[in-house]
Design a protein around this motif. Sequence first.
Motif, mmCIF file in Angstrom:
data_model
loop_
_atom_site.group_PDB
_atom_site.id
_atom_site.type_symbol
_atom_site.label_atom_id
_atom_site.label_comp_id
_atom_site.label_asym_id
_atom_site.label_seq_id
_atom_site.Cartn_x
_atom_site.Cartn_y
_atom_site.Cartn_z
ATOM 1 N N LYS A 73 0.822 -1.211 0.000
ATOM 2 C CA LYS A 73 0.000 0.000 0.000
ATOM 3 C C LYS A 73 0.861 1.268 0.000
ATOM 4 C CE LYS A 73 -4.126 -1.890 0.284
ATOM 5 N NZ LYS A 73 -4.489 -2.638 1.465
ATOM 6 N N ASN A 74 2.162 1.076 0.166
ATOM 7 C CA ASN A 74 3.047 2.240 0.288
ATOM 8 C C ASN A 74 4.112 2.268 -0.794
ATOM 9 O OD1 ASN A 74 2.298 3.781 2.825
ATOM 10 N ND2 ASN A 74 2.259 1.666 3.543
ATOM 11 N N ASN A 75 3.721 1.811 -2.003
ATOM 12 C CA ASN A 75 4.759 1.693 -3.034
ATOM 13 C C ASN A 75 5.375 3.024 -3.447
ATOM 14 O OD1 ASN A 75 2.196 2.089 -4.097
ATOM 15 N ND2 ASN A 75 2.837 1.403 -6.115
ATOM 16 N N ILE A 76 4.653 4.114 -3.271
ATOM 17 C CA ILE A 76 5.238 5.421 -3.622
ATOM 18 C C ILE A 76 6.449 5.693 -2.724
ATOM 19 C CG2 ILE A 76 4.799 7.910 -3.746
ATOM 20 C CD1 ILE A 76 1.807 7.115 -4.222
ATOM 21 N N LEU A 77 6.287 5.339 -1.451
ATOM 22 C CA LEU A 77 7.400 5.536 -0.512
ATOM 23 C C LEU A 77 8.479 4.478 -0.690
ATOM 24 C CD1 LEU A 77 5.262 6.376 2.642
ATOM 25 C CD2 LEU A 77 6.716 7.965 1.395
ATOM 26 N N THR A 78 8.056 3.218 -0.821
ATOM 27 C CA THR A 78 9.060 2.148 -0.891
ATOM 28 C C THR A 78 9.861 2.225 -2.205
ATOM 29 O OG1 THR A 78 7.429 0.561 -1.724
ATOM 30 C CG2 THR A 78 7.792 0.603 0.645
ATOM 31 N N ASP A 79 9.219 2.682 -3.287
ATOM 32 C CA ASP A 79 9.967 2.870 -4.544
ATOM 33 C C ASP A 79 11.073 3.897 -4.348
ATOM 34 O OD1 ASP A 79 8.299 1.069 -5.746
ATOM 35 O OD2 ASP A 79 7.242 2.515 -7.019
ATOM 36 N N ALA A 80 10.728 4.975 -3.650
ATOM 37 C CA ALA A 80 11.735 6.023 -3.386
ATOM 38 C C ALA A 80 12.881 5.453 -2.554
ATOM 39 C CB ALA A 80 11.088 7.204 -2.669
ATOM 40 N N PHE A 81 12.537 4.695 -1.517
ATOM 41 C CA PHE A 81 13.566 4.101 -0.652
ATOM 42 C C PHE A 81 14.464 3.141 -1.439
ATOM 43 C CE2 PHE A 81 11.058 4.414 3.626
ATOM 44 C CZ PHE A 81 11.083 5.799 3.505
ATOM 45 N N GLU A 82 13.833 2.402 -2.365
ATOM 46 C CA GLU A 82 14.625 1.416 -3.100
ATOM 47 C C GLU A 82 15.615 2.066 -4.060
ATOM 48 O OE1 GLU A 82 11.598 -1.503 -4.060
ATOM 49 O OE2 GLU A 82 11.775 -2.195 -1.985
ATOM 50 N N VAL A 83 15.237 3.216 -4.604
ATOM 51 C CA VAL A 83 16.191 3.959 -5.447
ATOM 52 C C VAL A 83 17.384 4.398 -4.595
ATOM 53 C CG1 VAL A 83 16.554 6.083 -6.761
ATOM 54 C CG2 VAL A 83 14.454 4.763 -7.094
ATOM 55 N N LEU A 84 17.085 4.911 -3.411
ATOM 56 C CA LEU A 84 18.165 5.351 -2.516
ATOM 57 C C LEU A 84 19.050 4.183 -2.102
ATOM 58 C CD1 LEU A 84 15.943 7.841 -0.652
ATOM 59 C CD2 LEU A 84 18.243 8.434 -1.410
ATOM 60 N N ALA A 85 18.415 3.051 -1.772
ATOM 61 C CA ALA A 85 19.175 1.865 -1.356
ATOM 62 C C ALA A 85 20.117 1.428 -2.477
ATOM 63 C CB ALA A 85 18.213 0.731 -0.991
ATOM 64 N N GLU A 86 19.588 1.410 -3.689
ATOM 65 C CA GLU A 86 20.389 0.971 -4.820
ATOM 66 C C GLU A 86 21.538 1.940 -5.088
ATOM 67 O OE1 GLU A 86 18.154 0.497 -8.426
ATOM 68 O OE2 GLU A 86 19.236 -1.368 -8.791
ATOM 69 N N SER A 87 21.245 3.221 -4.953
ATOM 70 C CA SER A 87 22.286 4.219 -5.160
ATOM 71 C C SER A 87 23.406 4.061 -4.133
ATOM 72 C CB SER A 87 21.641 5.599 -5.110
ATOM 73 O OG SER A 87 22.608 6.578 -4.864
ATOM 74 N N TYR A 88 23.034 3.798 -2.881
ATOM 75 C CA TYR A 88 24.053 3.544 -1.858
ATOM 76 C C TYR A 88 24.821 2.267 -2.153
ATOM 77 C CZ TYR A 88 22.600 7.354 1.194
ATOM 78 O OH TYR A 88 22.353 8.588 1.711
ATOM 79 N N GLU A 89 24.119 1.278 -2.694
ATOM 80 C CA GLU A 89 24.780 0.026 -3.046
ATOM 81 C C GLU A 89 25.826 0.267 -4.139
ATOM 82 O OE1 GLU A 89 22.173 -3.046 -4.599
ATOM 83 O OE2 GLU A 89 23.400 -4.569 -3.610
ATOM 84 N N PHE A 90 25.474 1.085 -5.129
ATOM 85 C CA PHE A 90 26.425 1.421 -6.189
ATOM 86 C C PHE A 90 27.634 2.161 -5.618
ATOM 87 C CE2 PHE A 90 22.834 1.555 -9.587
ATOM 88 C CZ PHE A 90 22.963 0.189 -9.785
ATOM 89 N N ASN A 91 27.435 2.856 -4.520
ATOM 90 C CA ASN A 91 28.541 3.587 -3.906
ATOM 91 C C ASN A 91 29.187 2.805 -2.759
ATOM 92 O OD1 ASN A 91 28.416 5.908 -5.582
ATOM 93 N ND2 ASN A 91 26.554 6.512 -4.508
#
Length: 500
Positions: free
Chosen positions: A155-173
């Motif tokens: 029910k919170n995909n707008i928020l979780t999508d945002a978090f997942e982009v951030l998580a992935e970006s940190y993973e790349f770094n």
Amino acid sequence: MFPAPAVPRPRKRSRPAEACVPRREEVKFKDVRVYLVERKMGRSRRSFLTQLATSKGFIVEDVLSDKVTHVVSEDSQAASLWKWLKDCAQTNLPNVHVLDVSWFTDSMREGRPVAVETRHLIQDTVPTSPEGSTPTHSATVSPYACQRRTTIENKNNILTDAFEVLAESYEFNEMEGPCLAFRRAASVLKSLPQAVRCLGETQDLPCLGEHTKAVMEEVLQCGHSFEVEKILSDERYQTLKLFTSVFGVGPKTADKWYRRGLRSFSDILADRDIHFNQMQQNGFLHYGDISRAVSKAEARSLSNIIDGTARAITPAAILALTGGFRRGKEFGHDVDFIVTTPELGMEESLLCKIIAELKKKGILLYCDYQASTFDMAKLPSLRFEAMDHFAKCFLILRLDASGVEGGLHSAEGDSRGWRAVRVDLVSPPMDRYAFALLGWTGSRQFERDLRRFARGKQRMLLDNHALYDKTKNEFLAATTERDIFAHLGLEYIEPWQRNA
Ligand code: CTP
Ligand code: MN
Ligand code: MN
């Protein structure tokens, strides 16, 4: 005591709300963030008091958020003030001081934030009734995904999508800490039965830090996060995302190619100095097909094919669908199966025979076979390893449309009548079946928290092979997933509730 942010905010993130308040003055009191309630005070007096306070080195927030430490009001009617605060609360009200303007004037006179005394406080006299207060998702939410029930309905995909982009970006770094923090936060929100509407509703939820809350606040207020937008338009992020979408290309290789100045697949393929391994060659060869999601109907068809193949080899063969499809997902990036036999020690040769048979049928497009390195004598493993030791293979199979109910999930205009799909097969010995099934069903976050819970709460070590009790110094036997949950003192969570 003033709550100080634990995690420093990224400096360059633009915040629309803050942009309204010019901060030319030097900030002297970083831990105090004042919010002036306009009700009763009036706009012009509020603006005057804001300028006065900022000139004295105070931070005055324009928006009531969870960063605010001191709410100052000229409204002496406590009940109506508190009701108003709760109605618009996107904030952690229990953690802020709600103060009479006398605290503010004392502080201006002293030129520093004076200590809060009882006479400054505007006490909450409104009883917290279930209807009157903002609903919180409250105390019952566990910080461990394995104690939450998470269906595919997010029910919170707008928020979780945002978090997942951030998580992935940190993973790349290669910043593991913040990466995991955003993954955990996303996982908590996925378990909620309803959408979060304001920050105030999240005050009792675990695993939400300063940074996650700041992102949440932006998304809830503006519909998107400026920090996330910035990442999405970042060239390095976009390129690494593209390169890692190829089967066999991980973040390290993607970054190496990026640092060579390569930005597209044609750049990579034109570079004569780049050597591709077998997996990557096949990743590029079948890119169009395997970057397309696999449907449930396609997974069922593959299940029939592998089941038929295994049973033709031995009628005792056991096949179980695992991974995302076992959790009830409609689509997956691959299809995961456990295939084994009750005859201990025969599972590895069964897997090899299945591979040979698939090849004979002409549907084996690629096979990365990894022989078993499983040795019970080497357990328990103290360090979690990314890969378990069972015999397994990572395949690309040719799937014909004929066996797929409703047809293939192919691109429009694709008239080949077949597509390539990624399939994983793992063959644990039968006495390890329950552990392998639990480990391969996922989700990754659910598995992480099962292990974290076992270690942190029960002094036990769990992996895809076994469960070890460090207090009793013994392995705990299990023939079903339920046995494992029971050993761990956990309520059983159904596969379809493990979409953490
Ligand atoms: N897994 C594992 N060891 C591996 C590969 C995968 O234990 N070498 C586990 C993962 O932890 C995960 C499950 O197998 O829990 C399935 O992995 P994967 O196919 O990557 O993810 P899914 O959850 O199935 O998601 P998708 O639908 O995208 O395939
Ligand atoms: Mn999968
Ligand atoms: Mn897989």
